[in-house]
Design a protein around this motif. Sequence first.
Motif, short mmCIF file in Angstrom:
data_model
loop_
_atom_site.label_atom_id
_atom_site.label_comp_id
_atom_site.label_asym_id
_atom_site.label_seq_id
_atom_site.Cartn_x
_atom_site.Cartn_y
_atom_site.Cartn_z
N GLY A 762 1.06 -1.48 0.06
CA GLY A 762 -0.17 0.37 0.07
C GLY A 762 1.03 1.20 0.05
N ILE A 763 0.32 2.24 -0.12
CA ILE A 763 0.23 4.04 0.04
C ILE A 763 0.00 4.49 1.18
N GLU A 764 0.56 5.93 1.79
CA GLU A 764 -0.05 6.31 2.84
C GLU A 764 0.77 7.75 2.57
N ALA A 765 -0.12 8.76 2.95
CA ALA A 765 0.83 10.15 2.58
C ALA A 765 -0.49 11.19 3.33
N THR A 766 0.26 11.85 3.69
CA THR A 766 0.13 13.14 3.90
C THR A 766 0.03 14.61 3.93
N LEU A 767 -0.60 15.40 3.99
CA LEU A 767 0.12 16.82 3.39
C LEU A 767 -1.37 17.70 4.63
N ASP A 768 0.55 18.84 5.33
CA ASP A 768 -0.26 20.00 5.70
C ASP A 768 -0.31 20.81 5.50
N TRP A 769 -0.56 22.15 5.83
CA TRP A 769 -0.37 23.90 4.93
C TRP A 769 -0.86 24.54 6.05
N GLN A 770 0.05 25.64 6.86
CA GLN A 770 -0.42 26.85 6.94
C GLN A 770 -1.10 27.63 6.64
N ALA A 771 -1.71 27.97 5.84
CA ALA A 771 -2.63 28.83 4.60
C ALA A 771 -2.32 30.25 4.95
N LYS A 773 -1.86 33.01 8.34
CA LYS A 773 -1.75 32.95 9.61
C LYS A 773 -3.37 32.70 10.96
N ASN A 774 -4.76 32.05 10.84
CA ASN A 774 -4.92 31.96 10.92
C ASN A 774 -5.94 30.75 10.36
N TRP A 775 -5.42 30.17 9.16
CA TRP A 775 -5.66 29.18 8.44
C TRP A 775 -4.92 28.46 8.52
N LYS A 776 -5.28 26.56 9.01
CA LYS A 776 -4.42 25.40 8.48
C LYS A 776 -5.33 24.16 7.75
N ILE A 777 -4.90 23.96 6.81
CA ILE A 777 -5.19 22.79 5.69
C ILE A 777 -4.47 21.68 5.82
N GLY A 778 -5.26 20.67 5.69
CA GLY A 778 -4.36 19.34 5.68
C GLY A 778 -5.18 17.79 5.43
N ALA A 811 -9.14 14.40 5.48
CA ALA A 811 -9.48 16.69 5.00
C ALA A 811 -9.81 17.17 6.49
N TYR A 812 -9.18 18.74 6.46
CA TYR A 812 -9.11 18.95 7.39
C TYR A 812 -9.13 20.97 6.95
N VAL A 813 -10.49 21.56 7.40
CA VAL A 813 -9.76 23.08 7.15
C VAL A 813 -9.77 23.52 8.37
N GLU A 814 -9.14 24.50 8.96
CA GLU A 814 -9.57 24.77 10.67
C GLU A 814 -9.31 26.56 11.06
N ASN A 815 -9.64 26.94 11.44
CA ASN A 815 -9.90 28.26 11.37
C ASN A 815 -9.85 28.96 12.77
N GLN A 816 -8.67 29.58 13.11
CA GLN A 816 -8.44 30.49 14.18
C GLN A 816 -9.21 31.94 14.65
N THR A 817 -10.83 31.75 14.64
CA THR A 817 -11.37 32.28 13.81
C THR A 817 -11.83 34.02 14.86
N THR A 818 -11.40 34.06 15.86
CA THR A 818 -11.08 34.94 16.64
C THR A 818 -9.70 34.42 17.90
N PRO A 819 -9.27 35.33 19.19
CA PRO A 819 -8.36 34.23 19.66
C PRO A 819 -8.90 33.11 20.34
N GLY A 820 -10.21 33.89 20.63
CA GLY A 820 -10.81 32.70 22.37
C GLY A 820 -11.53 31.74 20.87
N TRP A 821 -11.42 31.76 20.08
CA TRP A 821 -12.63 30.83 19.13
C TRP A 821 -12.33 30.01 17.18
N ARG A 822 -11.94 28.93 18.19
CA ARG A 822 -11.67 27.75 17.01
C ARG A 822 -12.74 26.89 15.99
#
Length: 909
Positions: A762-771, A773-778, A811-822
Amino acid sequence: MIQKWLLRGWFGAGTVLLMVTPTFAQNVTSKEIPQLSEVKQFAKSASLLVQTPTNNPSQNPQGDIIQITRVKANPTDKGLEIVLQTSQARQLQVVNRSSGNNFIADIPNAQLQQATGNAFKFSSEKPLEGITEITVTNLNENTVRITASGETALPKVELFDSGQGLIFGLAPSTSTAQKPQTKPEETQKPEAQKPTSETPSKEPAQLSEPIELVVTATRTEEEITNVPRSITVVPREEIEKQSAISNDLGDILGRTVPGLGPPNSLNRAGNAQTLRGRPVSILIDGVPQQGNSFVNTQLGYISPDAIERIEVVRGPTAIFGQGASGGVINIITKKPSEAGVTSTAQIGINAAAGGDAFLEEDSFGNFLQYGFSGQDKIFDYVFSISRDSVGAFFDADGDRIPSNNATSDDTVSTNILGKIGLDIGNDQRLQISVNHGNNSRDINFVADPITRTIPELQKTRAIRQNQIYQGTDAPRITSTSANLSYNNDALFGNNQLQAQIYYRDSEEVGVASDNRGRFGDSINRFRQSEEALGGRLQINTPLASSMSVLWGADYEQQKQGDSLREIFDPVAFDASSNDGRILRKVGEDVFYPAFDLSSLGLFAQLKWDISEQFLVSGGLRHERFDFSVDEFTPLLDNNFDPYVGPSVPSAELDFDDTVFNLGAVYKVTPDVSLFANFAQGYSVPQLFRVLNFLPVGFTIENDVGFLQPQKVDNYEIGVRGNWNNVQATLAGFFNYSSLGLSSRGLPDGTIQFVRAPQRNYGIEATLDWQAAKNWKIGTGLTWTEGEDDQDEDGDFDALRTLEVQPLKLTAYVENQTTPGWRNRLQLLYVGNRDRGFEAGSDFVSIEDYLIVDYISSFRIGSGSLEVGIQNLLNNRYSSVFSQAGGGLDELLNNYERGRTLSVNYRVSW
């Protein structure tokens, strides 16, 4: 001469008092230290004092969260520098204090980021002579904490900023600077110990990678970039994040670990999740959690709140011995807090939120947890207790989902973890830990047996059946384990010794079902118990500055009790109603006889850093198994009829073999490394499965073929890339066993086990990107296939889908919307698979499905409110297990849970 400066305005609204020694001062320019002012006298016990207008680290006056992209450790001639890499070092706010010998600094406008795009904890134990531990961790969603613990006094701490980030210079309180004391497997080259003009102390080329230590791959602390095999680390922060939608570790790992089968919430007792198509060994703090029996829900033995991190080694390994033909999942429990006493508490509720079952009363569940930890001079301690009450399950249509195992809906799970540690001098440590898990279930609904009689494949429907057990116990799974460990980091000079003694006791009591008219022809259920006593001893011996050898032994003695089939009175059952269905035990028989299994492993593992770019490691392990069983009479013969014939004589068998491993890492650049390895695994099959369904005249000594251990050869190559805002991994593997172990389902509902040549790849792959300041995609991809050659004619046919799961894409997309809200949106896609059906190993083709989850975290006061929505789109789907199992028995053909809402509040103080 030591110079003392008072700095104002460096970190905005605050005052920083900084000590600069001559060693560090040569690297600090006037541009890096603006607004120098008068000299002030300061306390001898601390070198850094920061004051801000607020004492609450959770408050953030600036309003922006600064991302720290990497943590690095650089040796200097005075001690060690911890570098928090960020381009906005001068905007960081620092609040510090001391407690005993612990220096603690909080940065209330920062967040650490890991290579996977998630928060992480950096920890280095015994990094310097005179300093016992340095940790850098996310205290909450917007605060980073740095802790340095001195052995006898508060460490000296010096603070800088530079183009690469914020730098903490650390030295012991003694006047003589010591070089970093790394463990033998982490020993740096002599030229890396002292900076030169070409390699300044701020950025020595040899140490540009972050120090992220793992212990599972090599049994010693090792930088993950130096390990020549695929490893996944699931840190505490990611476990907390995923537990917002599920407290089941199988669900959490299925979403986060490449190579592991997808989540399977309805049939946890089946342990249907394989790793690279083969069984996985599950450890808690290095102690095996499974025996050679069908008590196989080890991921349910511990609650997520008691876990510090989880390390997963993918692929066969003999490093830990028996059962790791697919890999190892090592669950590492929480460590004590750095200073004083820290308490944590959590409360949560969850309920169905899809279709006609929206907030259905029966679907409500709740979660309660409390724990505390701390240190008192040479003692430290951890305690955690939790209770998870799971309500009824409803699918996307709002229909109730029946389940016939002991760990699904309508369950109450409790977990208790306790640890006490004692530091004996500077180099020795003694620790005892106890973990107890109990999962009990009230049976109110079961799968309707009439489903089996309806033409065509049907979705199982639930019927009310409130089961009342008489003369026996209600369904449950329990496990208790105790572990005593001893460490000595200075044995006969610079040898490091680790020793463990452990005990484990487990029992599974199943759910009764009406099997009249089919296999078993009675109302029955199974119960099984096991216990194990074992020990591990290993010594790490340095041979040179760049070479060390790890050697030792492992031993375990398992005692498997009789696997009993309990029989219930059909008259009492039929005479009672579903509002109170009576299950009165009237007898039992031995389905699988009791047996003993012991294992002894002797191993040696060499690590050699040939150069800064090229590292090799390899070793061998000799494994021996001893099996014994008393005389017994099988319950059924090989035609599944009652056994009529002489009993099977008692027998003793032993197996032994030697397995090897060899791996290498080549660092092409500081950011890119290649790795390759050959590793063998050696483990015995589930022996209890061949102690029934035997032909007349069977003897174990003469018909031993099925009992032979499985030896797996695994080949793997891969590449890792770790840049400032992008991290990626890619690995390919192939493994082969000449005497593999697979299974086939039979139309009568039984399972036939097959020994034949087997290959997986088999094959396994991962990719993570700090797109941004407040956005992460993987994203992550897993593709695995497996085949065996039952006729041994060279033609391989596909394995069952329960053993080799289909393609998995996360897959995921994550946003630090405000300092206290993710906010985080994540998806899981499981592909279709028809190779098993075409080969005759599956009864149905597997259809693909997609799940979308939503996780949101709010900072409220000193705690965090987490909202999770599992199956956000309320998709109607069947898991891999339900589809493949449903083709064999329609009572397993369920839809999975529809949209489910969870709300949790977690607070620490």
